[in-house]
Design an enzyme around this catalytic site. Sequence first.
Site, PDB file in Angstrom:
ATOM      1  N   SER A 439       1.108  -1.251  -0.055  1.00  0.00           N
ATOM      2  CA  SER A 439      -0.040   0.017   0.012  1.00  0.00           C
ATOM      3  C   SER A 439       0.937   1.145  -0.256  1.00  0.00           C
ATOM      4  CB  SER A 439      -0.790   0.105   1.158  1.00  0.00           C
ATOM      5  OG  SER A 439      -1.473   1.396   1.223  1.00  0.00           O
ATOM      6  N   ARG A 440       0.861   1.982  -1.004  1.00  0.00           N
ATOM      7  CA  ARG A 440       1.653   3.222  -1.100  1.00  0.00           C
ATOM      8  C   ARG A 440       1.162   4.468  -0.227  1.00  0.00           C
ATOM      9  NH1 ARG A 440       1.232   1.476  -6.549  1.00  0.00           N
ATOM     10  NH2 ARG A 440       2.887   0.190  -7.148  1.00  0.00           N
ATOM     11  N   VAL A 441       0.036   4.216   0.274  1.00  0.00           N
ATOM     12  CA  VAL A 441      -0.442   5.060   1.425  1.00  0.00           C
ATOM     13  C   VAL A 441       0.372   4.710   2.662  1.00  0.00           C
ATOM     14  CG1 VAL A 441      -2.311   6.341   2.587  1.00  0.00           C
ATOM     15  CG2 VAL A 441      -2.271   5.797   0.170  1.00  0.00           C
TER      16      VAL A 441
END
Length: 585
Positions: A439-441
């Site tokens: 997850s790039r968040v």
Amino acid sequence: MNKPLCAKLYAAEPPDREQLARFSAFLRKKYGEETQLEFIKSAAYPGGFRLEVGDEVYDWSAGGRFRQLRDLLTQIPSQEGDIIPLLRETVGNWTPRALAEEVGTVVSVGDGIAVVSGLPRAAYGEILLFASGVRGMVQDLRRDTLGCILFGDEGGVSAGSLVRRTGKTAGVPVGHALLGRVVSALGAPIDGGGEIGAEGYRPVEAPAPGIIDRQPVNRPLATGLIAIDSMFPIGRGQRELIIGDRQTGKTAIAVDTILNQRGKDVICIYVAIGQKASAVARLVQTLREKEALDHCIVVSATAGDPASLQYIAPYAGCAMGEYFMERGKDVLIVYDDLSKHAVAYRTLSLLLGRSPGREAYPGDVFYLHSRLLERAAHLSEARGGGSMTALPIVETQAGDVSAYIPTNIISITDGQIFLESDLFFAGQRPAVNVGLSVSRVGGDAQTQAMKSAAGAIRLDLAQYREMEVFTQFSSDLDETTQRQLHYGQGLMRLLRQPQYRPMRLYEQVLLLVTALHRTMQEVPPEQVETFRSGLLAFFRTEAPALCAAIEQTGKLSSDDRQRILALAERYAQNFLQGAGGSCRA
């Protein structure tokens, strides 16, 4: 030298001298001095006439004037109360006008595609109306013809029939009345529940919010799945891809996420693209049984529907979601799945005669999905602060994530949850591959309690998977290695979760704190599920205030952590001694 225009006048009787003078004056003013008028006797227009000048038509027959009045009435805003006085005023003040109407001709039709000549001013994406009442959308612009995809039965469309421009782009009804309903890709009800009173209409294609209109993704949207919320958190406004082979639990993750939004004021939209009608019916029944259908909209374009409806379905669902997002609501939308959406678009493109590219997909297949997924956003406070979170689903073949469509969508989204077939068949549900998922968040979309509780779980699982592979070549293991393997097996068992049973935040925090402190180190892997359910019941009985505080505040203090560990150790001792869930303080 340009050939002068020839205007054709169709009427039951020829015009008299005064009428002819008015026609000539109108043609000179609108089209120039050289325009010639030709009279053609026709009994098709009693009490009126039809004037054709090139591609433009002035229909002054009874039917033409009725269409003008009908179009006027459709512009009356819907409102509560008695609408009769407003209708009377509108009709009383209406005066027919000489409006040019562009009319084209069907050249050929087949496989849901109509080729139309004329209509030189038609725009890409514009809706055309065929003589049979079927509507179509312009998808291909050429020098002399248009390529149009049909949204209805092509049986009533034949070569030579007339086509009219509407000047409008494709739109769908939107509003709260859609909640709890199953609709087609055009917004028509298909669940037998009667007509839907729309609060408005939105175009299915709309530009994505700009950079200034967005704000960071920093509010969690919990899935209720401990394996995802702890390691690959999803934020409101994020686009998180769910990817894997068929029958690995992709839809199950999406459905569990929808179920977990019950009571959290999140509007959920599920878009079924190319699915079996029976599968969609089962999903709707599940949502109804779990009391989650009331906050959901199901948009269905099944495998039996034309490719044109499968193509437009996700854009229609997105338009419905944008209606709520722009009113400050949080929306979750699931596209199941975009692999079939790409196939439908490839079918339409090949039928339209476009040049094929890699894997026979057209050259703009990347733009097909980027303009859809970019519409998911967390809007700025000036735009109301609403959000739309997208969970696109993509099916792979034999785990190949490097194929054309998967790589395209991976590059558009903010992370992916990769489901592995081997894990699924080994009983690990959800079958999340920790190494390939991301997850790039990240932690920005986690509460403080979850971030603190999750700790180094990803690192521990990665070490376990690496050690598990290594130990396949050795039968003599030292005690430290055996304990590490036992600990990893326990973690994997802990992450197993039954379908349709999403966990609440405090339950995930309690389990993660207990597991990562190795309090359940001695619990046999086959008894982890029993230990987990007993531990949660024990905490609900012995520390209800602690559970409520974690759930409501999303915070975990050091004192809370110590209390959790103390209670968990007491429960583990009693569990290992055979008392199980019957232990009490």
